[in-house]
Design a protein around this motif. Sequence first.
Motif, PDB file in Angstrom:
ATOM      1  N   ALA A 102     -11.533  -1.108  -8.201  1.00 45.80           N
ATOM      2  CA  ALA A 102     -12.726  -1.951  -8.307  1.00 45.80           C
ATOM      3  C   ALA A 102     -13.930  -1.318  -7.637  1.00 45.80           C
ATOM      4  O   ALA A 102     -15.078  -1.631  -7.983  1.00 45.80           O
ATOM      5  N   GLY A 103     -13.693  -0.404  -6.688  1.00 50.99           N
ATOM      6  CA  GLY A 103     -14.780   0.248  -5.969  1.00 50.99           C
ATOM      7  C   GLY A 103     -15.300   1.513  -6.613  1.00 50.99           C
ATOM      8  O   GLY A 103     -16.198   2.164  -6.059  1.00 50.99           O
ATOM      9  N   GLY A 104     -14.729   1.896  -7.765  1.00 50.74           N
ATOM     10  CA  GLY A 104     -15.204   3.082  -8.461  1.00 50.74           C
ATOM     11  C   GLY A 104     -14.341   4.315  -8.233  1.00 50.74           C
ATOM     12  O   GLY A 104     -13.284   4.261  -7.578  1.00 50.74           O
ATOM     13  N   ASP A 105     -14.808   5.440  -8.738  1.00 51.63           N
ATOM     14  CA  ASP A 105     -14.007   6.667  -8.748  1.00 51.63           C
ATOM     15  C   ASP A 105     -13.693   7.196  -7.350  1.00 51.63           C
ATOM     16  O   ASP A 105     -12.566   7.634  -7.084  1.00 51.63           O
ATOM     17  N   GLU A 106     -14.660   7.162  -6.454  1.00 50.05           N
ATOM     18  CA  GLU A 106     -14.422   7.686  -5.114  1.00 50.05           C
ATOM     19  C   GLU A 106     -13.402   6.837  -4.369  1.00 50.05           C
ATOM     20  O   GLU A 106     -12.513   7.356  -3.679  1.00 50.05           O
ATOM     21  N   LYS A 108      -9.983   7.693  -5.648  1.00 54.98           N
ATOM     22  CA  LYS A 108      -9.468   8.935  -5.085  1.00 54.98           C
ATOM     23  C   LYS A 108      -8.916   8.713  -3.684  1.00 54.98           C
ATOM     24  O   LYS A 108      -7.846   9.222  -3.330  1.00 54.98           O
ATOM     25  N   GLN A 109      -9.628   7.953  -2.884  1.00 59.20           N
ATOM     26  CA  GLN A 109      -9.176   7.684  -1.518  1.00 59.20           C
ATOM     27  C   GLN A 109      -7.889   6.869  -1.514  1.00 59.20           C
ATOM     28  O   GLN A 109      -6.986   7.135  -0.718  1.00 59.20           O
ATOM     29  N   ALA A 110      -7.808   5.882  -2.394  1.00 53.27           N
ATOM     30  CA  ALA A 110      -6.607   5.044  -2.446  1.00 53.27           C
ATOM     31  C   ALA A 110      -5.380   5.843  -2.861  1.00 53.27           C
ATOM     32  O   ALA A 110      -4.272   5.628  -2.339  1.00 53.27           O
ATOM     33  N   LEU A 111      -5.577   6.789  -3.801  1.00 56.36           N
ATOM     34  CA  LEU A 111      -4.447   7.557  -4.312  1.00 56.36           C
ATOM     35  C   LEU A 111      -4.096   8.754  -3.444  1.00 56.36           C
ATOM     36  O   LEU A 111      -3.001   9.310  -3.570  1.00 56.36           O
ATOM     37  N   ALA A 112      -4.999   9.148  -2.552  1.00 50.53           N
ATOM     38  CA  ALA A 112      -4.769  10.340  -1.732  1.00 50.53           C
ATOM     39  C   ALA A 112      -3.513  10.222  -0.885  1.00 50.53           C
ATOM     40  O   ALA A 112      -2.761  11.184  -0.715  1.00 50.53           O
ATOM     41  N   GLY A 113      -3.267   9.046  -0.342  1.00 47.19           N
ATOM     42  CA  GLY A 113      -2.092   8.860   0.491  1.00 47.19           C
ATOM     43  C   GLY A 113      -0.864   8.408  -0.267  1.00 47.19           C
ATOM     44  O   GLY A 113       0.201   8.208   0.327  1.00 47.19           O
ATOM     45  N   ASP A 121       4.209  -0.327  -3.942  1.00 47.47           N
ATOM     46  CA  ASP A 121       3.957   0.495  -2.757  1.00 47.47           C
ATOM     47  C   ASP A 121       2.514   0.975  -2.683  1.00 47.47           C
ATOM     48  O   ASP A 121       2.197   1.850  -1.866  1.00 47.47           O
ATOM     49  N   LEU A 122       1.635   0.416  -3.509  1.00 46.34           N
ATOM     50  CA  LEU A 122       0.235   0.826  -3.511  1.00 46.34           C
ATOM     51  C   LEU A 122      -0.731  -0.352  -3.486  1.00 46.34           C
ATOM     52  O   LEU A 122      -1.606  -0.428  -2.613  1.00 46.34           O
ATOM     53  N   GLN A 123      -0.592  -1.293  -4.411  1.00 46.09           N
ATOM     54  CA  GLN A 123      -1.585  -2.355  -4.550  1.00 46.09           C
ATOM     55  C   GLN A 123      -1.621  -3.355  -3.388  1.00 46.09           C
ATOM     56  O   GLN A 123      -2.713  -3.816  -3.037  1.00 46.09           O
ATOM     57  N   PRO A 124      -0.506  -3.702  -2.760  1.00 49.49           N
ATOM     58  CA  PRO A 124      -0.636  -4.592  -1.594  1.00 49.49           C
ATOM     59  C   PRO A 124      -1.469  -3.970  -0.478  1.00 49.49           C
ATOM     60  O   PRO A 124      -2.219  -4.665   0.211  1.00 49.49           O
ATOM     61  N   GLY A 125      -1.371  -2.665  -0.303  1.00 53.08           N
ATOM     62  CA  GLY A 125      -2.174  -1.981   0.710  1.00 53.08           C
ATOM     63  C   GLY A 125      -3.637  -1.883   0.348  1.00 53.08           C
ATOM     64  O   GLY A 125      -4.499  -1.797   1.233  1.00 53.08           O
ATOM     65  N   ASP A 126      -3.930  -1.892  -0.934  1.00 54.12           N
ATOM     66  CA  ASP A 126      -5.314  -1.888  -1.424  1.00 54.12           C
ATOM     67  C   ASP A 126      -5.358  -2.730  -2.692  1.00 54.12           C
ATOM     68  O   ASP A 126      -5.174  -2.219  -3.799  1.00 54.12           O
ATOM     69  N   PRO A 127      -5.596  -4.033  -2.552  1.00 54.31           N
ATOM     70  CA  PRO A 127      -5.572  -4.931  -3.718  1.00 54.31           C
ATOM     71  C   PRO A 127      -6.647  -4.646  -4.755  1.00 54.31           C
ATOM     72  O   PRO A 127      -6.599  -5.212  -5.850  1.00 54.31           O
ATOM     73  N   ASP A 128      -7.603  -3.771  -4.440  1.00 58.09           N
ATOM     74  CA  ASP A 128      -8.624  -3.406  -5.413  1.00 58.09           C
ATOM     75  C   ASP A 128      -8.139  -2.373  -6.420  1.00 58.09           C
ATOM     76  O   ASP A 128      -8.836  -2.069  -7.390  1.00 58.09           O
ATOM     77  N   VAL A 129      -6.950  -1.820  -6.209  1.00 53.17           N
ATOM     78  CA  VAL A 129      -6.350  -0.923  -7.192  1.00 53.17           C
ATOM     79  C   VAL A 129      -5.812  -1.761  -8.346  1.00 53.17           C
ATOM     80  O   VAL A 129      -5.070  -2.724  -8.143  1.00 53.17           O
ATOM     81  N   GLY A 130      -6.221  -1.401  -9.547  1.00 53.79           N
ATOM     82  CA  GLY A 130      -5.742  -2.089 -10.738  1.00 53.79           C
ATOM     83  C   GLY A 130      -5.239  -1.098 -11.769  1.00 53.79           C
ATOM     84  O   GLY A 130      -5.067   0.097 -11.485  1.00 53.79           O
ATOM     85  N   LEU A 131      -5.019  -1.591 -12.971  1.00 56.79           N
ATOM     86  CA  LEU A 131      -4.579  -0.749 -14.083  1.00 56.79           C
ATOM     87  C   LEU A 131      -5.509  -0.941 -15.268  1.00 56.79           C
ATOM     88  O   LEU A 131      -6.149  -1.987 -15.398  1.00 56.79           O
ATOM     89  N   VAL A 132      -5.547   0.060 -16.125  1.00 55.47           N
ATOM     90  CA  VAL A 132      -6.413  -0.024 -17.298  1.00 55.47           C
ATOM     91  C   VAL A 132      -6.021  -1.173 -18.212  1.00 55.47           C
ATOM     92  O   VAL A 132      -6.801  -1.571 -19.080  1.00 55.47           O
ATOM     93  N   TYR A 133      -4.835  -1.728 -18.023  1.00 58.41           N
ATOM     94  CA  TYR A 133      -4.377  -2.834 -18.861  1.00 58.41           C
ATOM     95  C   TYR A 133      -4.998  -4.174 -18.448  1.00 58.41           C
ATOM     96  O   TYR A 133      -4.833  -5.164 -19.164  1.00 58.41           O
ATOM     97  N   ASP A 134      -5.682  -4.222 -17.312  1.00 60.37           N
ATOM     98  CA  ASP A 134      -6.351  -5.452 -16.880  1.00 60.37           C
ATOM     99  C   ASP A 134      -7.573  -5.687 -17.768  1.00 60.37           C
ATOM    100  O   ASP A 134      -8.478  -4.840 -17.835  1.00 60.37           O
ATOM    101  N   LEU A 135      -7.651  -6.852 -18.421  1.00 60.76           N
ATOM    102  CA  LEU A 135      -8.809  -7.131 -19.262  1.00 60.76           C
ATOM    103  C   LEU A 135     -10.072  -7.345 -18.430  1.00 60.76           C
ATOM    104  O   LEU A 135     -11.162  -6.988 -18.849  1.00 60.76           O
ATOM    105  N   ASP A 136      -9.915  -7.913 -17.243  1.00 60.72           N
ATOM    106  CA  ASP A 136     -11.044  -8.118 -16.327  1.00 60.72           C
ATOM    107  C   ASP A 136     -10.617  -7.598 -14.958  1.00 60.72           C
ATOM    108  O   ASP A 136     -10.090  -8.345 -14.134  1.00 60.72           O
ATOM    109  N   PRO A 137     -10.825  -6.303 -14.690  1.00 59.66           N
ATOM    110  CA  PRO A 137     -10.320  -5.711 -13.452  1.00 59.66           C
ATOM    111  C   PRO A 137     -10.851  -6.372 -12.185  1.00 59.66           C
ATOM    112  O   PRO A 137     -10.111  -6.512 -11.209  1.00 59.66           O
ATOM    113  N   ALA A 138     -12.119  -6.791 -12.183  1.00 59.94           N
ATOM    114  CA  ALA A 138     -12.682  -7.418 -10.986  1.00 59.94           C
ATOM    115  C   ALA A 138     -11.995  -8.748 -10.706  1.00 59.94           C
ATOM    116  O   ALA A 138     -11.663  -9.063  -9.554  1.00 59.94           O
ATOM    117  N   ALA A 139     -11.762  -9.544 -11.746  1.00 57.55           N
ATOM    118  CA  ALA A 139     -11.073 -10.821 -11.565  1.00 57.55           C
ATOM    119  C   ALA A 139      -9.627 -10.604 -11.143  1.00 57.55           C
ATOM    120  O   ALA A 139      -9.092 -11.352 -10.311  1.00 57.55           O
TER     121      ALA A 139
END
Length: 273
Positions: A31-35, A38-43, A213-231
């Motif tokens: 939800a926060g954009g490309d940067e 990258k930070q969320a996936l780095a770890g 093992d990823l989204q609970p630590g950063d709930p702003d991580v979503g998937l392209v399958y979300d029709l409304d990623p912000a919601a």
Amino acid sequence: MDQSSRRFGRYDITILRDGVFQAPADVLIHAGGDEARKQALAGWSKSAISVDVNCFLLRDDTRITLVDAGTGPSWGDAFGHARAALAAVGVTPDQVQRILISHLHGDHALGLFDGEAPYFPQAEIWVPQVELAFFTDEQARESLPASRRSGFVIAAKLQSLYGGRIRSFGEGEILPGIAARALPGHTPGHTGFIVQDPQHSLLLWGDLVHIEDLQPGDPDVGLVYDLDPAAAARSRHIILKEAARDGWIVSGGHITGFQRVEAVGDSYRLAPA
């Protein structure tokens, strides 16, 4: 503790594993954009996702209910195993009396169909009212690219094959001991089900979380399958907070077993329950 079958309130609940979904990490968004992505996936250090595809069997003293129905044979031999899992616990398709649908995506609803016939000949199909309204709206269909229209195809087939056995519902108690909770974002009417228990209620949260093992630590991580990623991100923030605060047990379409949400500073993690 058995991670595939537990009792909550009046229901014995069994996880029916339909298969394993795999995709490159490119499907992950933020939800926060490309940067921020990258930070969320780095770890996280994985190049692909591999997640369970689940549906659920609920039995009480009088009825057999499913939450979602898996893929059936539509996604190939790697999927559709929920049917064998159901047979293994002694349940035949004609014994299923109702199916609660979290949302109208293929891995949750294509298992309703046996070619051009209903796979569950006696079952009522309960679909969230908002979900059914959206996926039967021609203007909504035309607003999306062809690649995002599978829910409309499923809704049309559902109406054709199940007709008068379709029931729609809103939020709140829909069955004794089961309440529907709107979790919009993944789809407009995406819905979870709270199975009430005096000690620890169970939330079956559909596709609120795909990557445990990823989204609970950063709930702003979503998937392209979300029709409304912000919601979808807002729904994750709200529900993870509530689940941790209220001690809910959780499971869903793409997490393993029954888990508990634990608060870790300003984020969360899942731990086996």
